[in-house]
Design a protein around this motif. Structure first.
Motif, PDB file in Angstrom:
ATOM      1  N   PHE A   1       0.811  -1.220   0.000  1.00 22.02           N
ATOM      2  CA  PHE A   1       0.000   0.000   0.000  1.00 22.02           C
ATOM      3  C   PHE A   1       0.847   1.274   0.000  1.00 22.02           C
ATOM      4  CE2 PHE A   1      -3.156  -3.061   1.659  1.00 22.02           C
ATOM      5  CZ  PHE A   1      -4.126  -2.859   0.696  1.00 22.02           C
TER       6      PHE A   1
ATOM      7  N   GLU B   1      -8.867  -4.653   2.495  1.00 13.47           N
ATOM      8  CA  GLU B   1      -7.872  -4.336   1.459  1.00 13.47           C
ATOM      9  C   GLU B   1      -8.498  -3.480   0.354  1.00 13.47           C
ATOM     10  OE1 GLU B   1      -4.842  -8.136   1.363  1.00 13.47           O
ATOM     11  OE2 GLU B   1      -6.944  -8.534   0.954  1.00 13.47           O
TER      12      GLU B   1
ATOM     13  N   LYS C   1     -11.051  -1.508   0.559  1.00 15.64           N
ATOM     14  CA  LYS C   1     -11.322  -0.142   1.040  1.00 15.64           C
ATOM     15  C   LYS C   1     -10.045   0.684   1.009  1.00 15.64           C
ATOM     16  CE  LYS C   1     -15.180  -0.904   4.144  1.00 15.64           C
ATOM     17  NZ  LYS C   1     -15.587  -1.154   5.503  1.00 15.64           N
ATOM     18  N   GLN C   2      -8.950   0.043   1.368  1.00 16.36           N
ATOM     19  CA  GLN C   2      -7.687   0.779   1.396  1.00 16.36           C
ATOM     20  C   GLN C   2      -7.255   1.207  -0.011  1.00 16.36           C
ATOM     21  OE1 GLN C   2      -5.017  -1.187   4.093  1.00 16.36           O
ATOM     22  NE2 GLN C   2      -3.430   0.376   3.855  1.00 16.36           N
TER      23      GLN C   2
END
Ligand SMILES: Cc1ncc(COP(=O)(O)O)c(C=O)c1O
Length: 393
Positions: free
Chosen positions: A152, A184, A186-187
Motif C-alpha cells: 500500500f 484491502e 477499502k484501502q
C-alpha cells in the motif's frame, strides 16, 4: 447434473487450449494443455437447453440483445450473489473484458499517461496499456512464503504521480488467487480517492471462489467512491462461455457513461450481445447456480489433490494458497532456478503446456500457472509428468 470427471475431447475442435500446440509452443502436438483460462467441463444443462431451444426458431435476424429480460438476468445475479444492487442504465456491453480494457484505457486516459497494475498479473493488462501508448506503472505485490499482499505504501506513492490517471485492479487476482478482503479493497479505493484517480476493477473471476472465501465487488466495498470505479464482469469465466464473447461493464458515473456512448457505441456501434450470447447469458444467470456450485466444489477438490501431490512428490515447490479463480500458482525455483530452462523442461520433457510465470511480470520468473478446471485424471497426468521431469533419480 454433469459428471465433471468426464473427459470431453477438445482436440480437433477450434479450442485454442488444445489445438495447434506444436505451432504455438514448439512442442509435441500431444502435449497436455493446462494453460488458457477456460474449463474442460461441459457447460450447464440449462444453458445448453436454452441454446437448443433458440435454434429451433430458424431466423437469426437483428435482435434487441440488451432488453429488459437480459439486464434483469444480469442485475438479478449480482443481487443474489453479492447483495449488490445495480441499475439497468449502468450496464454496458463489450464483446469481452479484454476489449473493454482497451476501450476504457482509451476513454479514461491520454497517450503517454500512466496506469498502475499489480504484478504478477494477467498479462493483457500491460499489453493493452502499451498497445494504447500509455505507460505501465507497476505496484508489485509482496510475496512472503508464497502468500501475496498489496504494497500500500508503494501504491500510494505511485498514485501520487501526476502522470498516473488510474489503476487496473484484478479482483479476484489472476494468477495469485487472492480474493481481496473488504479491508484491502477499502484501502485501495481510499488511496485512489485521496489522489482523484479512477479504478478499473476486473472482476471476471468473481464467481470462482474457493470454499471459505467471499468475493466483494470493489464498488460495493467503497460505495462513496463508486463513481470512479468501473467494474468489468462477464458470464464467460463463470460459466465457461468464452467463445460466445460477452461481458457486462458497470459504469456508475454519468460522465463516464456518456463517454462510453460517444467513444464505443457511437463510433463503433458496439452496443449489444448477439443472439447466442444473450440466450446463454440469461440461462446462466437465471438457472446456472447449481452447476457453478458443483464446479467450485470440484475445483476445491482438484486444489486439494494438487496440494497433497506437491507435498508428497515435489516438496520444495511452493504453492500459493488459492482463495479464488481456478488457477494454481506454483514457485518451482527450488527445482529449476532459470525461468527459460523451467519452461523448456515443462514443454519438452514433461510435455505439459502451462502459463509460464514470466508472462505475468518479472516477479513471476520460475513460477507456473496451472489451470485446475479440468477432470482430475487430466490434472493427475499433468502432475505425474511434471514430477517425472523434475525428479530424475
Ligand atoms: C483477469 C482476467 N480478465 C479478463 C480475462 C478475459 O476476458 P475476455 O475473454 O472477456 O476478454 C481473463 C481470462 O483469463 C482474466 O483472467
Amino acid at each position: 447434473m454433469k459428471n465433471l470427471d468426464e473427459i470431453i475431447e477438445r482436440r480437433g475442435t477450434t479450442a485454442v487450449k488444445w489445438n495447434h500446440l506444436a505451432e504455438a509452443f514448439g512442442c509435441d502436438e500431444d502435449a497436455l494443455p493446462l494453460w488458457v483460462a477456460d474449463m474442460d467441463f461441459a457447460c450447464a444443462d440449462p444453458i445448453l437447453a436454452a441454446l437448443k431451444e433458440r435454434i429451433t426458431h430458424p431466423v437469426f435476424g437483428y435482435e434487441d440483445g440488451y432488453d429488459e429480460a437480459y439486464t434483469e438476468a444480469v442485475t438479478g445475479w449480482f443481487k443474489r450473489q453479492f447483495d449488490w444492487e445495480l441499475r439497468r442504465e449502468d450496464l454496458f456491453f463489450s464483446p469481452g473484458v479484454v476489449p473493454a480494457l482497451g476501450f476504457l484505457i482509451d476513454m479514461l486516459s491520454e497517450e503517454g499517461e500512466g496506469i498502475i497494475i499489480q504484478s504478477p498479473v494477467y498479462y493483457p493488462f500491460a499489453a493493452k496499456i502499451r498497445a494504447n501508448h500509455r505507460e505501465v506503472i507497476d505496484n508489485p505485490l509482496i510475496c512472503e512464503n508464497g502468500c501475496y499482499r498489496m504494497d500500500f505504501d508503494d501504491l500510494a506513492e505511485k498514485m501520487r504521480l501526476s502522470q498516473v490517471r488510474g489503476m487496473i485492479l484484478c479482483n479476484p487476482h489472476n494468477p495469485v488467487g487472492r480474493v481481496w478482503s473488504k479491508a484491502e479493497l477499502k484501502q485501495v479505493a481510499a488511496i485512489a480517492e485521496a489522489n482523484h484517480k479512477w479504478i478499473i476493477s476486473d472482476e471476471i473471476h468473481c464467481d470462482l471462489i474457493r470454499s471459505g472465501y467471499q468475493h466483494t465487488p470493489l464498488a460495493k466495498a467503497y460505495p462513496k467512491y463508486r463513481e470512479e470505479i468501473i467494474t468489468c464482469t462477464a458470464p464467460s469465466k463463470t460459466f465457461n462461455l468464452a467463445g460466445l464473447q460477452n461481458s457486462n461493464i458497470i459504469i456508475h458515473k454519468e460522465a463516464y457513461r456518456k463517454l462510453w456512448k460517444k467513444k464505443v457505441i457511437d463510433r463503433f456501434s458496439i452496443s449489444e450481445c448477439n443472439t447466442f450470447s444473450r440466450t446463454a447469458t440469461i440461462a446462466a444467470y437465471k438457472d446456472g447456480e447449481a452447476w457453478l456450485r458443483e464446479v467450485n466444489a470440484y475445483v476445491d477438490a482438484n486444489f486439494q489433490y494438487l496440494s497433497s501431490f506437491l507435498k508428497e512428490h515435489l516438496p520444495k515447490a511452493v504453492l500459493t494458497p488459492c482463495e479464488g479463480t481456478y488457477l494454481a500458482w506454483i514457485d518451482f525455483r527450488a527445482y529449476v532456478s532459470d525461468a527459460a530452462e523451467l519452461e523448456r523442461i515443462m514443454r519438452h520433457e514433461a510435455k505439459v503446456i502451462l502459463d509460464e510465470g514470466s508472462l505475468f511480470g518479472e516477479n513471476g520468473n520460475g513460477y507456473e500457472r496451472i489451470n485446475l478446471a479440468c477432470p482430475q485424471c487430466i490434472l493427475k497426468d499433468c502432475l505425474n509428468r511434471i514430477a517425472g521431469a523434475l525428479i530424475r533419480d
